[in-house]
Write a protein that holds these residues in place. Structure first.
Motif: not given
Length: 305
Positions: A185-193
């Motif tokens: 999930a961090l690999l795919a959506r980590g930029h949204c953090l």
């Protein structure tokens, strides 16, 4: 449900003890919020560095264990927030809100930099502290509510700490092998953090700022007394915001800016504040310096971005 102290006799020592317990619980909630913010920032920065082969040194620096600082962070910050008091916490929260608004206006359409999130750690704790003090002022079950809030905040802090340790230890392996759901999930959506953190901080300070104003105004007998406090405070905050913008352009050390900000509040409160406020500013100087000391690696990584 009865309040925890309702069955005890009404004695000054008992009332002081319950007030101290409430202050410690409010400080604990604020310290846990700061710990969650710091750990999530560490996760975000580590994922960025791990995905970039040119930033291996920064990833190794973030992975380096700091057991003593991590262990002492929440207890020391809890004590600092409790000792600072709600009035000083309100002043610190308002001062950061003005700095954040100025930074957003200067950056235009771009979002706030990651360094702003690192620098707001102690201010976030102060915002939570004064927000809880205002929301639960006069509530019949305030201590019970604070115990519940402290328990939930501690669970979130423990979860964020475990996530940070897991990511720093196993993210690279799990992201390559597609093994762990959290790492994928961090690999795919980590930029949204960062966007999630920005919204959470916006909500926190949207509650803290009106609470801070209400707490400070609650001690004034009339408009004249309020004007004698708010007029020099507004001038001081305006000068501090201008100074912070100039220092940011020149790249001055963050510890120097913290000293100037707290020094300005200290001199101001010597003239229009109470002696407890003056002591609270000194405690806040120690608390914010402690937060920056623990987040030293995060600040170094943010500067290199």
């Amino acid at each position: 449900m009865l309040s925890l102290g309702s069955w005890l006799p009404v004695l000054p020592a008992v009332a002081w003890g319950w007030a101290l317990l409430d202050a410690l619980l409010q400080g604990l909630v604020g310290a846990c919020a700061t710990s969650v913010l710091c750990d999530l920032l560490k996760v975000h920065l580590y994922v960025q560095c791990a995905n970039d082969p040119a930033r291996r040194a920064e990833a190794e620096a973030l992975r380096a264990p700091r057991w003593l600082l991590d262990t002492l962070h929440v207890p020391l910050l809890t004590a600092a927030l409790a000792a600072a008091g709600p009035r000083v916490a309100a002043l610190v929260a308002l001062e950061f809100s003005l700095r954040a608004a100025s930074a957003l206006l200067c950056q235009g359409k771009g979002g706030p930099g990651t360094q702003l999130y690192v620098l707001c750690q102690y201010s976030l704790g102060c915002g939570v502290r004064c927000g809880l003090a205002w929301l639960l002022d006069g509530a019949p079950h305030a201590t019970c509510n604070l115990l519940l809030a402290a328990g939930l905040a501690a669970l979130l802090a423990v979860g964020a700490r475990r996530l940070a340790r897991h990511v720093c230890a196993l993210y690279e392996l799990h992201s390559r092998a597609r093994y762990c759901g959290a790492c994928i999930a961090l690999l795919a959506r980590g930029h949204c953090l960062p966007r999630l953190l920005q919204r959470a901080l916006a909500v926190a300070f949207a509650v803290a700022d009106p609470a801070a104003v209400a707490l400070l105004n609650g001690d004034f007998m009339g408009p004249a007394e309020a004007a004698r406090f708010w007029t020099p405070l507004t001038i001081c905050y305006a000068l501090l915001v201008v100074y912070m913008q100039e220092e940011q352009k020149q790249g001055q050390p963050v510890y120097q800016t913290v000293l100037v900000r707290m020094g300005g509040l200290f001199i101001l409160l010597l003239t229009v504040g109470r002696w407890t406020d003056v002591l609270g500013v000194l405690v806040s100087l120690v608390g914010e310096s402690w937060c920056l000391l623990r987040a030293g690696t995060l600040l170094d990584v943010c500067r290199r971005q």
